[in-house]
Scaffold this motif. Structure first.
Motif, PDB file in Angstrom:
ATOM      1  N   GLN A  79      33.007 -55.229 -19.589  1.00  0.00           N
ATOM      2  CA  GLN A  79      34.401 -55.668 -19.454  1.00  0.00           C
ATOM      3  C   GLN A  79      35.145 -54.915 -18.357  1.00  0.00           C
ATOM      4  O   GLN A  79      36.198 -55.368 -17.898  1.00  0.00           O
ATOM      5  CB  GLN A  79      35.189 -55.588 -20.767  1.00  0.00           C
ATOM      6  N   ALA A  80      34.594 -53.759 -17.953  1.00  0.00           N
ATOM      7  CA  ALA A  80      35.268 -52.973 -16.916  1.00  0.00           C
ATOM      8  C   ALA A  80      35.388 -53.764 -15.610  1.00  0.00           C
ATOM      9  O   ALA A  80      36.283 -53.510 -14.803  1.00  0.00           O
ATOM     10  CB  ALA A  80      34.513 -51.665 -16.676  1.00  0.00           C
ATOM     11  N   SER A  81      34.504 -54.723 -15.424  1.00  0.00           N
ATOM     12  CA  SER A  81      34.611 -55.512 -14.197  1.00  0.00           C
ATOM     13  C   SER A  81      35.508 -56.740 -14.366  1.00  0.00           C
ATOM     14  O   SER A  81      35.529 -57.632 -13.530  1.00  0.00           O
ATOM     15  CB  SER A  81      33.215 -55.904 -13.705  1.00  0.00           C
ATOM     16  N   HIS A  82      36.252 -56.792 -15.455  1.00  0.00           N
ATOM     17  CA  HIS A  82      37.241 -57.860 -15.665  1.00  0.00           C
ATOM     18  C   HIS A  82      38.613 -57.216 -15.829  1.00  0.00           C
ATOM     19  O   HIS A  82      39.085 -57.016 -16.942  1.00  0.00           O
ATOM     20  CB  HIS A  82      36.876 -58.688 -16.900  1.00  0.00           C
ATOM     21  N   PRO A  83      39.236 -56.872 -14.704  1.00  0.00           N
ATOM     22  CA  PRO A  83      40.446 -56.041 -14.780  1.00  0.00           C
ATOM     23  C   PRO A  83      41.614 -56.677 -15.549  1.00  0.00           C
ATOM     24  O   PRO A  83      42.413 -55.962 -16.145  1.00  0.00           O
ATOM     25  CB  PRO A  83      40.812 -55.808 -13.313  1.00  0.00           C
ATOM     26  N   LYS A  84      41.675 -58.002 -15.584  1.00  0.00           N
ATOM     27  CA  LYS A  84      42.797 -58.641 -16.284  1.00  0.00           C
ATOM     28  C   LYS A  84      42.769 -58.240 -17.762  1.00  0.00           C
ATOM     29  O   LYS A  84      41.763 -58.409 -18.430  1.00  0.00           O
ATOM     30  CB  LYS A  84      42.686 -60.168 -16.144  1.00  0.00           C
ATOM     31  N   ASN A  85      43.863 -57.728 -18.260  1.00  0.00           N
ATOM     32  CA  ASN A  85      43.997 -57.292 -19.658  1.00  0.00           C
ATOM     33  C   ASN A  85      43.129 -56.079 -20.022  1.00  0.00           C
ATOM     34  O   ASN A  85      43.121 -55.667 -21.178  1.00  0.00           O
ATOM     35  CB  ASN A  85      43.665 -58.432 -20.651  1.00  0.00           C
ATOM     36  N   PHE A  86      42.377 -55.524 -19.052  1.00  0.00           N
ATOM     37  CA  PHE A  86      41.463 -54.442 -19.416  1.00  0.00           C
ATOM     38  C   PHE A  86      42.202 -53.241 -20.013  1.00  0.00           C
ATOM     39  O   PHE A  86      41.843 -52.742 -21.075  1.00  0.00           O
ATOM     40  CB  PHE A  86      40.611 -53.989 -18.217  1.00  0.00           C
ATOM     41  N   GLU A  87      43.250 -52.791 -19.322  1.00  0.00           N
ATOM     42  CA  GLU A  87      43.971 -51.623 -19.828  1.00  0.00           C
ATOM     43  C   GLU A  87      44.589 -51.891 -21.199  1.00  0.00           C
ATOM     44  O   GLU A  87      44.564 -51.053 -22.088  1.00  0.00           O
ATOM     45  CB  GLU A  87      45.043 -51.158 -18.831  1.00  0.00           C
ATOM     46  N   GLN A  88      45.109 -53.108 -21.356  1.00  0.00           N
ATOM     47  CA  GLN A  88      45.748 -53.424 -22.635  1.00  0.00           C
ATOM     48  C   GLN A  88      44.727 -53.438 -23.786  1.00  0.00           C
ATOM     49  O   GLN A  88      44.942 -52.833 -24.837  1.00  0.00           O
ATOM     50  CB  GLN A  88      46.442 -54.798 -22.551  1.00  0.00           C
ATOM     51  N   LEU A  89      43.611 -54.127 -23.569  1.00  0.00           N
ATOM     52  CA  LEU A  89      42.664 -54.342 -24.663  1.00  0.00           C
ATOM     53  C   LEU A  89      41.679 -53.195 -24.850  1.00  0.00           C
ATOM     54  O   LEU A  89      41.246 -52.933 -25.958  1.00  0.00           O
ATOM     55  CB  LEU A  89      41.866 -55.630 -24.427  1.00  0.00           C
ATOM     56  N   PHE A  90      41.292 -52.525 -23.763  1.00  0.00           N
ATOM     57  CA  PHE A  90      40.208 -51.548 -23.859  1.00  0.00           C
ATOM     58  C   PHE A  90      40.610 -50.158 -23.382  1.00  0.00           C
ATOM     59  O   PHE A  90      40.231 -49.165 -23.989  1.00  0.00           O
ATOM     60  CB  PHE A  90      38.982 -52.062 -23.086  1.00  0.00           C
ATOM     61  N   GLY A  91      41.342 -50.096 -22.273  1.00  0.00           N
ATOM     62  CA  GLY A  91      41.772 -48.786 -21.786  1.00  0.00           C
ATOM     63  C   GLY A  91      42.645 -48.098 -22.822  1.00  0.00           C
ATOM     64  O   GLY A  91      42.474 -46.933 -23.131  1.00  0.00           O
ATOM     65  N   THR A  92      43.572 -48.862 -23.385  1.00  0.00           N
ATOM     66  CA  THR A  92      44.494 -48.416 -24.442  1.00  0.00           C
ATOM     67  C   THR A  92      44.984 -46.972 -24.287  1.00  0.00           C
ATOM     68  O   THR A  92      44.753 -46.133 -25.152  1.00  0.00           O
ATOM     69  CB  THR A  92      43.852 -48.558 -25.854  1.00  0.00           C
ATOM     70  N   PRO A  93      45.690 -46.698 -23.198  1.00  0.00           N
ATOM     71  CA  PRO A  93      46.258 -45.349 -23.080  1.00  0.00           C
ATOM     72  C   PRO A  93      47.342 -45.108 -24.143  1.00  0.00           C
ATOM     73  O   PRO A  93      48.139 -45.994 -24.422  1.00  0.00           O
ATOM     74  CB  PRO A  93      46.874 -45.350 -21.677  1.00  0.00           C
ATOM     75  N   LEU A  94      47.330 -43.947 -24.755  1.00  0.00           N
ATOM     76  CA  LEU A  94      48.324 -43.635 -25.789  1.00  0.00           C
ATOM     77  C   LEU A  94      49.466 -42.776 -25.246  1.00  0.00           C
ATOM     78  O   LEU A  94      50.521 -42.710 -25.860  1.00  0.00           O
ATOM     79  CB  LEU A  94      47.671 -42.904 -26.966  1.00  0.00           C
ATOM     80  N   ASP A  95      49.227 -42.106 -24.125  1.00  0.00           N
ATOM     81  CA  ASP A  95      50.253 -41.261 -23.507  1.00  0.00           C
ATOM     82  C   ASP A  95      50.879 -40.280 -24.496  1.00  0.00           C
ATOM     83  O   ASP A  95      52.103 -40.218 -24.637  1.00  0.00           O
ATOM     84  CB  ASP A  95      51.361 -42.135 -22.888  1.00  0.00           C
ATOM     85  N   LEU A  96      50.043 -39.536 -25.188  1.00  0.00           N
ATOM     86  CA  LEU A  96      50.562 -38.600 -26.186  1.00  0.00           C
ATOM     87  C   LEU A  96      50.409 -37.155 -25.716  1.00  0.00           C
ATOM     88  O   LEU A  96      49.426 -36.806 -25.074  1.00  0.00           O
ATOM     89  CB  LEU A  96      49.835 -38.772 -27.519  1.00  0.00           C
ATOM     90  N   LYS A  97      51.402 -36.338 -26.070  1.00  0.00           N
ATOM     91  CA  LYS A  97      51.317 -34.901 -25.829  1.00  0.00           C
ATOM     92  C   LYS A  97      50.844 -34.261 -27.129  1.00  0.00           C
ATOM     93  O   LYS A  97      51.622 -34.044 -28.053  1.00  0.00           O
ATOM     94  CB  LYS A  97      52.690 -34.330 -25.449  1.00  0.00           C
ATOM     95  N   PHE A  98      49.553 -33.987 -27.185  1.00  0.00           N
ATOM     96  CA  PHE A  98      48.975 -33.533 -28.449  1.00  0.00           C
ATOM     97  C   PHE A  98      49.401 -32.116 -28.830  1.00  0.00           C
ATOM     98  O   PHE A  98      49.223 -31.700 -29.961  1.00  0.00           O
ATOM     99  CB  PHE A  98      47.456 -33.650 -28.406  1.00  0.00           C
ATOM    100  N   GLN A  99      49.965 -31.418 -27.862  1.00  0.00           N
ATOM    101  CA  GLN A  99      50.445 -30.066 -28.163  1.00  0.00           C
ATOM    102  C   GLN A  99      51.345 -30.055 -29.403  1.00  0.00           C
ATOM    103  O   GLN A  99      51.249 -29.168 -30.246  1.00  0.00           O
ATOM    104  CB  GLN A  99      51.219 -29.515 -26.954  1.00  0.00           C
TER     105      GLN A  99
END
Lengths: 583, 583
Positions: free
Chosen positions: A496-516
């Motif tokens: 799926q990495a070679s299908h950039p459309k929706n990739f970040e939303q469905l698979f990359g799923t960054p949470l942007d959390l400061k775990f500290q």
């Protein structure tokens, strides 16, 4: 006898039997319906009661304790969804063959399926994900029913431990009032034992000498044999399999969870970089086997799985003391159900020492070439995932336990963690390979195994943050290496990495959390690692600190896949050069 | 057609049907095996895809969406323990009658029970906790199999919605490669629909007019009747039951979840303090009914349950459009399976208006006396749990949704939240009454219902901290009132409280957490409330702020039980004085 006395004697008989058959730890999640069992357990002088509010984490914590102690661990919760929260850890325990005794309190029969509060259908709640389910009889204290409750307890523990080990579930209906009568002097007195309570002695699957001889003699004829070892718990196995490999002159392809990649033995027969070189077609041709002997769980490595599949024309033995079916590639030609150590020790006497080393030396040569090339990961200056795993053998102290998360960490470990003499015990939840419950399982293991290191990604860390509370509540020392690539790194390696459309939303799923923040909430020590030197000094400084310590290493998913590919390509080129014209 | 085209057309048919039958939201947890379904769903212009990494929270989030929108919501996850994490929310949905469409990706048949990674037995994974399970056929795209997948989808949604609503589970085996073919122009084209895909129209249980007349006429003879309303979702029910109460001159004992305690109606027939005054023996004698009509789920109040049990000699009707068995006290003499609104509207015409108000007035008098006395909670200066709930009617804005946690909050709400005209919608997870998943369910509801207030205790907050991420990721506004009494407050009200040995360890279970950290990790606004004035100003200031806002109110478990007891004793004394000589 009144209701409470009956309730108490029934439960006390159960709890005393639990201790008799060797259970030392119970993880209890607070609740009302489980009150009598919890209160009686807390009275037993030889039972350690660990309180864990989140049942999902609690069950994984118990799983970790059972894995580390090699003893069954009991878990207890109240009725309702509490019990449903146990499900993920039970599924894992069942596949990973870990003995858990799951105790759920339930409403009595007249309060079931009638809208009573916190009442759900708990009969066969975990389906066929437990080895055994018993709907317990309502408490009674006739001689027979006391013997009944003791017998069920003994059977439950024996079933949980017996190969293949796994979880069992006992569901206890309790009627109000739920308070036991604890002022009895002889709550756990066991004089009744003389009356003959049952003890259970369970054997192991073993073949006859004749059958062992047949296998042993048949193996003589193969010149290109390999041994594959996955995760395995059979006592004495490591020494036995190494002796067998030496006699056969077969290389041992050693999964990181085989516990063969660390130890005091010479390491001569240990092949630890196949995950990399079996990506290369020429190497695969060069190393084509004529027989395969597999032990333990299915290995982590996909290239190895493919290699075995490509050689499905040769005899492939699967030796399994738990009589399962560990053969996803449908390549096994012989399933051998017997204790793995017994197998190694028994067949060895039927095999003559053969000095034609040439096939083993091929594996050794490719393995060394690959090791040398993978060592180049060390030259990367920026913080990188591969290098982190490469350096673990050096950075971890002697005798450490290394718990790794699923998805990328276990795979990176497979690629980069090579043979060493440090006796590092490697653990992971590889029954169902979930990213859930990893922190809790590691902490459970940490109650028995120290020093403890846990390496996991940010999504896995996020999934079981609640598990961190065990470090705080029970004062468990743990060093966590949190690899934060802000999302699901493994998906960058998938198509799926070679299908950039929706990739970040469905698979990359960054949470942007400061775990500290969350680390500090649990009273932990947190550091954001900024360089390799910083990592070294932190690991060293943290050795002296008690409790929870989290070292966060931020990496980049795109760079990561790039680095891995470059390294693998380099290895592949070197192997191809070496082998050009050789196969 | 190649594998990927077949896979895609099969899934696209399913997804387009899902939208056709009214599903607008799907909550997806990332994973590999679910890739084709996730990628196709993301392509559908009319389907909202919500990504939630922790499957336990994800399923509760979907539960909240379904509860609030009154539409089925789909959830999708990969194979393995991911699916097991859905279990708690599924159990809750099943008992609470909430339509969920659970979609799990699975390994294909040849990779099951053979040690393949992330493969667990998912067939009937949730046992009888779902209304329907289907092991889906492997993707095919013959005309029949496309009709099959559309039909299963329609049946699944209809089954989930049909009374009693609940969860259904479809398990999809997917074979690699998992990437769908998305460049087809007409991915979701529905021309096939003209070929006659099935639509499902489901009716409701209704009695004949003759049967309604019989019930209606028989009710005429009772002078001391009560109506009891628990949580209920039947359309038009509130107006219908109020009209029925007026005609019958029966009081309506209105559970907080009946949605009858707030609204634009007069409130004349609403009895909202029975949880307090039904603790009084004299009141119970004074108010002894001769008939009971119950609607909806079993009420929260234990004194009411006991009152109904003590009057099991009178006729007790349970009206249930979902044909369940909501009668934990075994007191029902008549189970009537028909749509509740239809029942009220139908029987009313067979009842003459009766002007002998005396029995209703007794309830009214005691209710008013109790309200007046409970109002004294307002005089407490320190931060107290009872007063907080008493003041909610005043502090919450018109049209607010108030979600409450289990254990103490829902009980305090029952005691202290009295009739008002603000149209406040009250929600809770009262299927199985778990403390799990509460934050997620509230946030799910918050996607449809605003402004949203959530009141919960510290253990419940802890249990679903991971759920907070939805507020951050989806930008949902939520005002959380976190009552931190550092442990399990409800146990102080239970008999074990008088057994101090081990009480704090087993039941008090203080966590000693500073929740500010976790709130800030999710980008929320946190305040520690120090006074009632502070609470007022915070609630008001937070109305203007978007996103996650947490107001923490620390209370003391010992003071709390003390305050409750004093208040209840005071009410009881006043009632006794009033009634002395009257019964």
């Amino acid at each position: 006898m009144n209701h409470q006395e009956i309730l108490t004697s029934y439960i006390a008989a159960f709890v005393s039997e639990l201790v008799n058959i060797g259970v030392e730890d119970v993880v209890v999640s607070p609740g009302s319906r489980s009150t009598p069992m919890a209160m009686v357990m807390a009275e037993h002088p030889e039972l350690r009661v660990h309180i864990h509010v989140d049942e999902r984490s609690a069950a994984f914590f118990a799983l970790g304790m059972a894995k580390a102690s090699k003893r069954p661990v009991a878990i207890l919760c109240t009725s309702g969804t509490a019990a449903a929260n146990y499900f993920p850890a039970i599924v894992e325990a069942n596949i990973a063959r870990v003995p858990l005794i799951v105790l759920t309190a339930d409403r009595p029969h007249e309060l079931r399926d009638v809208g009573a509060p916190q009442a759900i259908d708990q009969v066969h709640l975990y389906g066929n994900h437990v080895k055994w389910f018993v709907e317990m009889a309502p408490p009674e204290n006739s001689k027979d029913m006391i013997r009944y409750v003791r017998t069920i307890c003994a059977r439950a523990a024996s079933t949980a431990k017996r190969s293949p080990a796994g979880p069992v579930h006992l569901n206890f209906p309790f009627r109000e009032p739920l308070i036991p009568q604890l002022d009895t002097a002889d709550l756990f007195e066991l004089t009744e034992r003389s009356a003959g309570y049952v003890s259970i002695q369970a054997g192991e699957y073993k073949l006859t000498n004749e059958e062992y001889r047949e296998i042993g003699e048949s193996l003589r004829s193969y010149k290109r044999g390999i041994i594959v070892c996955g995760s395995i718990e059979a006592e004495g196995f490591n020494d036995a399999v190494i002796a067998l490999a030496e006699r056969l002159q077969f290389p041992i392809l050693s999964d990181p969870l085989s516990q063969l990649r660390s130890g005091s033995h010479s390491g001569t027969y240990i092949i630890d970089t196949y995950d990399t070189f079996l990506k290369n077609e020429k190497a695969k041709q060069f190393l084509k086997p004529d027989v395969v002997i597999r032990f333990g769980a299915v290995p982590v490595s996909k290239p190895l799985t493919i290699f075995l599949k490509e050689n499905s024309d040769v005899r492939q033995f699967v030796i399994d003391g738990g009589a399962g079916w560990r053969d996803p590639g449908m390549v096994s030609s012989e399933m051998v159900y017997c204790h793995e150590t017994d197998f190694c020790r028994s067949i060895i006497s039927y095999i003559n020492k053969d000095n034609s080393l040439s096939y083993f030396e091929k594996w050794e040569k490719i393995n060394q070439l690959t090791r040398k090339n993978l060592a180049k990961v060390n030259e990367i200056d920026v913080l990188s995932e591969g290098k982190l795993f490469y350096q673990l053998t050096e950075r971890l102290p002697e005798g450490a336990t290394l718990f790794v998360g699923n998805s990328m960490p276990i795979r990176d470990l497979d690629t980069f963690f090579h043979f060493n003499h440090k006796s590092i015990r490697i653990m992971a939840n590889r029954g169902a390979n979930g990213i859930d419950g990893v922190i809790s399982t590691a902490l459970g293991a940490g109650t028995f195994l120290q020093p403890l290191y846990l390496v996991l990604g940010d999504l896995t860390f996020f999934h079981d943050q609640n598990g961190l509370i065990a470090a705080k509540q029970f004062g468990i020392d743990i060093n966590i290496l949190l690899i934060n690539n802000n999302g699901g790194g493994i998906f960058s390696f998938l198509p799926q990495a070679s299908h950039p459309k929706n990739f970040e939303q469905l698979f990359g799923t960054p949470l942007d959390l400061k775990f500290q923040s969350v680390v500090e909430m649990y009273g932990g020590h947190y550091e954001l690692i900024t360089s390799w030197e910083h990592l070294s000094s932190s690991i060293n400084a943290n050795k002296e600190k008690p409790g929870l310590k989290v070292m966060e290493i931020t990496t980049n998913r795109d760079n990561n896949i790039q680095e891995h590919r470059e390294l693998w390509d380099a290895v592949s080129r070197e192997i191809s050069q070496l082998l050009d014209g050789k196969c």
